[in-house]
Structures are given as C-alpha cells and as structure tokens.
Design a protein around this motif. Structure first.
Motif, PDB file in Angstrom:
ATOM      1  N   GLY A  90      -4.537   6.375 -10.520  1.00 49.33           N
ATOM      2  CA  GLY A  90      -3.773   6.271  -9.274  1.00 49.33           C
ATOM      3  C   GLY A  90      -3.237   4.861  -9.141  1.00 49.33           C
ATOM      4  N   SER A  91      -2.231   4.672  -8.264  1.00 47.33           N
ATOM      5  CA  SER A  91      -1.751   3.290  -8.117  1.00 47.33           C
ATOM      6  C   SER A  91      -2.761   2.463  -7.340  1.00 47.33           C
ATOM      7  CB  SER A  91      -0.352   3.225  -7.517  1.00 47.33           C
ATOM      8  OG  SER A  91      -0.270   3.905  -6.316  1.00 47.33           O
ATOM      9  N   ASP A  92      -3.670   3.114  -6.604  1.00 44.24           N
ATOM     10  CA  ASP A  92      -4.748   2.359  -5.947  1.00 44.24           C
ATOM     11  C   ASP A  92      -5.500   1.494  -6.960  1.00 44.24           C
ATOM     12  OD1 ASP A  92      -4.263   3.337  -3.451  1.00 44.24           O
ATOM     13  OD2 ASP A  92      -6.000   4.670  -3.352  1.00 44.24           O
ATOM     14  N   GLN A  93      -5.749   2.043  -8.136  1.00 40.29           N
ATOM     15  CA  GLN A  93      -6.478   1.235  -9.122  1.00 40.29           C
ATOM     16  C   GLN A  93      -5.618   0.076  -9.624  1.00 40.29           C
ATOM     17  OE1 GLN A  93      -7.481   2.635 -13.100  1.00 40.29           O
ATOM     18  NE2 GLN A  93      -9.400   1.484 -13.062  1.00 40.29           N
ATOM     19  N   ASN A 163       7.943   0.221   2.499  1.00 41.85           N
ATOM     20  CA  ASN A 163       6.627   0.055   3.116  1.00 41.85           C
ATOM     21  C   ASN A 163       6.131   1.370   3.720  1.00 41.85           C
ATOM     22  OD1 ASN A 163       4.417  -1.495   4.130  1.00 41.85           O
ATOM     23  ND2 ASN A 163       5.395  -1.487   6.142  1.00 41.85           N
ATOM     24  N   ASN A 164       4.818   1.484   3.810  1.00 41.59           N
ATOM     25  CA  ASN A 164       4.162   2.603   4.495  1.00 41.59           C
ATOM     26  C   ASN A 164       3.307   1.989   5.606  1.00 41.59           C
ATOM     27  OD1 ASN A 164       2.556   4.758   5.244  1.00 41.59           O
ATOM     28  ND2 ASN A 164       1.410   4.847   3.332  1.00 41.59           N
ATOM     29  N   PRO A 165       3.399   2.378   6.861  1.00 41.34           N
ATOM     30  CA  PRO A 165       4.020   3.573   7.420  1.00 41.34           C
ATOM     31  C   PRO A 165       5.469   3.413   7.858  1.00 41.34           C
ATOM     32  CG  PRO A 165       2.827   2.452   9.170  1.00 41.34           C
ATOM     33  CD  PRO A 165       2.640   1.635   7.909  1.00 41.34           C
ATOM     34  N   PHE A 217       2.218   8.852  -9.775  1.00 37.96           N
ATOM     35  CA  PHE A 217       2.643  10.254  -9.887  1.00 37.96           C
ATOM     36  C   PHE A 217       2.129  11.075  -8.700  1.00 37.96           C
ATOM     37  CE2 PHE A 217       3.484   8.827 -14.114  1.00 37.96           C
ATOM     38  CZ  PHE A 217       4.573   9.588 -14.513  1.00 37.96           C
ATOM     39  N   SER A 218       1.622  10.365  -7.666  1.00 34.20           N
ATOM     40  CA  SER A 218       1.008  11.061  -6.523  1.00 34.20           C
ATOM     41  C   SER A 218       2.017  11.622  -5.535  1.00 34.20           C
ATOM     42  CB  SER A 218       0.100  10.106  -5.756  1.00 34.20           C
ATOM     43  OG  SER A 218      -1.015   9.751  -6.513  1.00 34.20           O
ATOM     44  N   LYS A 219       3.215  11.087  -5.488  1.00 35.67           N
ATOM     45  CA  LYS A 219       4.116  11.460  -4.386  1.00 35.67           C
ATOM     46  C   LYS A 219       5.137  12.503  -4.849  1.00 35.67           C
ATOM     47  CE  LYS A 219       1.825   8.635  -1.818  1.00 35.67           C
ATOM     48  NZ  LYS A 219       0.931   9.109  -0.769  1.00 35.67           N
ATOM     49  N   ILE A 226      -4.807  14.500  -9.101  1.00 32.24           N
ATOM     50  CA  ILE A 226      -5.022  14.252 -10.528  1.00 32.24           C
ATOM     51  C   ILE A 226      -5.206  12.768 -10.827  1.00 32.24           C
ATOM     52  CG2 ILE A 226      -3.754  14.367 -12.721  1.00 32.24           C
ATOM     53  CD1 ILE A 226      -4.393  17.111 -12.184  1.00 32.24           C
ATOM     54  N   ARG A 227      -4.630  11.888  -9.980  1.00 29.37           N
ATOM     55  CA  ARG A 227      -4.797  10.443 -10.053  1.00 29.37           C
ATOM     56  C   ARG A 227      -4.164   9.806 -11.285  1.00 29.37           C
ATOM     57  NH1 ARG A 227      -4.518   9.326  -6.063  1.00 29.37           N
ATOM     58  NH2 ARG A 227      -5.500   7.282  -6.175  1.00 29.37           N
ATOM     59  N   LEU A 228      -2.897   9.569 -11.245  1.00 25.70           N
ATOM     60  CA  LEU A 228      -2.304   8.725 -12.282  1.00 25.70           C
ATOM     61  C   LEU A 228      -1.237   7.807 -11.690  1.00 25.70           C
ATOM     62  CD1 LEU A 228      -2.365   8.711 -15.753  1.00 25.70           C
ATOM     63  CD2 LEU A 228      -0.004   8.599 -15.104  1.00 25.70           C
TER      64      LEU A 228
HETATM   65  C1  LIG Z   1       2.415   2.289  -0.242  1.00 26.39           C
HETATM   66  C2  LIG Z   1       1.398   3.071  -0.997  1.00 26.39           C
HETATM   67  N1  LIG Z   1       0.903   2.576  -2.141  1.00 26.39           N
HETATM   68  C3  LIG Z   1      -0.012   3.239  -2.860  1.00 26.39           C
HETATM   69  C4  LIG Z   1      -0.507   4.463  -2.443  1.00 26.39           C
HETATM   70  C5  LIG Z   1      -1.595   5.118  -3.249  1.00 26.39           C
HETATM   71  O1  LIG Z   1      -1.152   6.047  -4.117  1.00 26.39           O
HETATM   72  P1  LIG Z   1      -2.059   6.616  -5.299  1.00 26.39           P
HETATM   73  O2  LIG Z   1      -2.336   8.030  -4.965  1.00 26.39           O
HETATM   74  O3  LIG Z   1      -1.205   6.443  -6.519  1.00 26.39           O
HETATM   75  O4  LIG Z   1      -3.319   5.794  -5.402  1.00 26.39           O
HETATM   76  C6  LIG Z   1      -0.029   5.029  -1.252  1.00 26.39           C
HETATM   77  C7  LIG Z   1      -0.552   6.328  -0.796  1.00 26.39           C
HETATM   78  O5  LIG Z   1      -0.325   6.779   0.299  1.00 26.39           O
HETATM   79  C8  LIG Z   1       0.958   4.306  -0.510  1.00 26.39           C
HETATM   80  O6  LIG Z   1       1.451   4.804   0.623  1.00 26.39           O
END
Ligand SMILES: Cc1ncc(COP(=O)(O)O)c(C=O)c1O
Length: 358
Positions: A90-93, A163-165, A217-219, A226-228
């Motif tokens: 995931g991009s979190d990592q 940006n999110n949100p 690949f999450s969005k 699946i987490r990539l």
């Molecule tokens: C700005 C942003 N970055 C990263 C993520 C995390 O995505 P991932 O599922 O790839 O860890 C999110 C998920 O909502 C997001 O909004």
C-alpha cells in the motif's frame, strides 16, 4: 518477579499516541453504497478475479512471494525507469518508509493540513515536531506558509497532490518552488489520486532527487484490500529505501492482481471518465444550485459543508449510503463524499436533496 509496566519498556512518544483506526467496520458493499473512503464503487475486472483464483488453485500459497517483472510493468505504466520504482504494501508503507528514512527524532516535518492522517501517525512514531500550515478553501495549497516554515531542522515536507479530504490540487510549479528552496530536504509528493487528477511530478524526479512520490493501486484500480503501492524517485533514493522495506512486505496476491490489472487496464479508463466527467459535475452543480459551499477538488471526492451535515449524513445512512463526516480546522462539520458512477451519484443526490427538506 514484579511485572515491569509497559510504559517504561516502549518509547514514551509511542505509548502516548493513539492508533490510526478509521471507521471501517460494518461496511458492506452488498448493502451499502460506499461513498465514505474514496474507493472505487464498482467491482474490479474479471481478469483480476480469475488471476487470483488461478493463483490459489496453482498451489503456490506455501511459497514466499516472487514478483517477476512487476517493477518493470509498473515503471512502464508510470513512464519512468524500473530502477526509479519500489513496490510497497500500500502507499501507506511508502509514506512510512520515506518518513522513517528521511527524518530523525526531533526533526521538524511540515504537513499542510487538514490532510490524510497517516502522515501525522508516522511523524508521531518517529517523534517528529509537526508544523501544520493550513490549506484554505479560497487559497488552496499554503505555498508561502510552507516556504516560511522551512528551516535547517526540516526533515520532510508533505504535499498530498491532490489533498485528502479537500481534494486541493498543487501545481508542479509550487512543488518545484519548494523542492528548489529546500534541496537537502525530502519532499514527499503523495499522488494517491493520480489517475483521477492526472497531476504528476514523476518526470521531474531525476532533476530533483529530493522528491519522492508515493502512488497506489487502492483507488482507481479498486484494490485497497490487496495492498499495493509504489514509490517513484531517483534510483539512489530507491536503493536506500530498499534497505528499509522487507523482502516479502508485498504479498503474492497483490503481485498477481496487479499483473492482471496492468495487462487489462481498460476497466479503469471508463470508470475514471464517468466519475470525473459526469458524476462530479453533477454533484458540483447540485451543490451550487443549493448554495452549499464545497472545496475545489481534483480528485474523486468532494468536501461539502451543508448547514445540517449530521442530519444529511444520517438520512443518507438510512438510505444505505455512507459518506464521511470531516470537520474543517475551524470546527465546522462537513461531509466528504466519494463520487461513484453516474447512477450511484444520482441516487446520492436524490437522497441528499430529500435530507435538505428535513
Ligand atoms: C492521500 C492519501 N494517501 C494515501 C492513502 C493510502 O492509500 P493505500 O491504500 O495505498 O495505503 C490514502 C487513502 O485514503 C490517501 O487518501
């Protein structure tokens, strides 16, 4: 022997933190229209399902993952060289590894806010001092406050683009202004929503080796379970980050699914066009018509501020539609609404309109 309290064993900055626990439980795509996590609202391509079934049938689950030419394929898709790419869980990592690799305890990290919670979480783990210039509805990305906050103590600057949100886009020009102003500081550009926004700085990473991009690949691709994710940066950075990532952090299911996704990318194209060219304008014009303020978004979601947001959220929920309450920095409660296909957006707008009359 007397038990040693955990507090003295673990680092105080860790025990003081709270877990990042998004409200995920009880969400059911068969019962709800899920407009609360910026996910793809339609199932993925049958090619991906079949590839996963084949993998399971092929009796390789007991074997450690091997990725084949996945890096090359992702690099090709992203228009960069394989040595500029590192795959992540995931991009979190990717975000975590970049922050851990770039910052030392006590460093400052500039996180324009409000934004995605993971940056703060990683900063807390590393015991960093967080500086939070604010996005504004009219001004967008806080370029001058970020430039003003740069100091010899700055370990990293986060730019979530968009940006999110808030959905706020940041221009290539603004990102490069920061990268030039702080050539020895890591600039993390989070391109999580790249396929929707089409905004990228990937072609600049060879000229600006302080820029590190995260993608996922999450969005659009519909594979968050699946987490990539992947990082794009100068090969020297990628080689260093590979010293931190574990060799099996990306699981084989992810590799199998993403191979299939990249072999058959058509399923994302039509979806992105429908969301961005039909659903989003529909919701925007509804909000304008109703005089409801909202942030200008370059992504597949809109942060809107109706007067009675909790009534609307409840009413949508009663109709099986989930959206995400998100407060602005001045404490006003808004709703971040993910856009799905046109029919789903029409359904959401109808329920939203009903709620305005309550
Ligand atoms: C700005 C942003 N970055 C990263 C993520 C995390 O995505 P991932 O599922 O790839 O860890 C999110 C998920 O909502 C997001 O909004």
């Amino acid at each position: 022997m007397a038990e040693t309290p955990l507090m003295t064993i673990l680092k105080p900055n860790i025990t003081r933190m709270s877990a990042y626990a998004p409200p995920l439980e009880g969400r059911n795509p068969h019962e709800h229209l899920l407009l609360d996590f910026n996910e793809r609202t339609l199932p993925v391509s049958h090619h991906i399902k079949q590839a996963l079934i084949d993998f399971i049938q092929n009796d390789r689950i007991q074997v450690y993952p091997a990725y084949g030419n996945l890096n090359e394929k992702i690099a090709d898709y992203a228009g960069v060289k394989p040595e500029q790419v590192m795959i992540t869980n995931g991009s979190d990592q990717g975000i975590d590894i970049i922050i851990r690799s770039a910052c030392s305890a006590g460093d400052e990290i500039i996180i324009p806010s409000p934004t995605f919670a993971m940056y703060q979480q990683c900063a807390g783990v590393e015991n960093l001092k967080v500086i939070e210039p604010e996005y504004t509805k009219d001004g967008g990305f806080p370029l001058q406050p970020v430039l003003g906050a740069l100091s010899p103590e700055t370990g990293l600057v986060v730019i979530a683009n968009p940006n999110n949100p808030s959905g706020t886009p940041t221009s290539v020009e603004d990102i490069l202004t920061i990268a030039k102003a702080a050539p020895d500081t890591a600039i993390l550009v989070d391109e999580c929503y790249f396929e929707y926004s089409k905004l990228t700085i990937a072609d600049q990473v060879m000229d600006f080796p302080n820029i590190l991009i995260t993608r996922t690949f999450s969005k659009t691709w519909g594979l968050p379970s699946i987490r990539l994710g992947y990082v794009i940066s100068h090969p020297d950075n990628i080689n260093a980050l590979l010293n931190v990532r574990g060799p099996y952090d990306v699981n084989q299911f992810a590799a199998v699914a993403i191979h299939a996704a990249l072999d058959h990318p058509e399923y994302t194209h039509d979806y992105v066009s429908e969301v961005m060219e039909q659903s989003k304008p529909l919701f925007e014009s509804f909000l304008q018509q109703k005089n409801i303020s909202f942030w200008n978004s370059a992504a597949n979601f809109i942060w809107a501020f109706p007067e009675n947001s909790s009534v609307i959220e409840q009413h949508l929920r009663s109709k099986g539609i989930l959206v995400r309450p998100k407060a602005s920095s001045d404490g006003k409660m808004g709703l971040r609404v993910t856009l799905g296909d046109l029919a789903q957006t029409q359904r959401m707008v109808t329920a939203f309109e009903e709620a305005l009359a309550l």
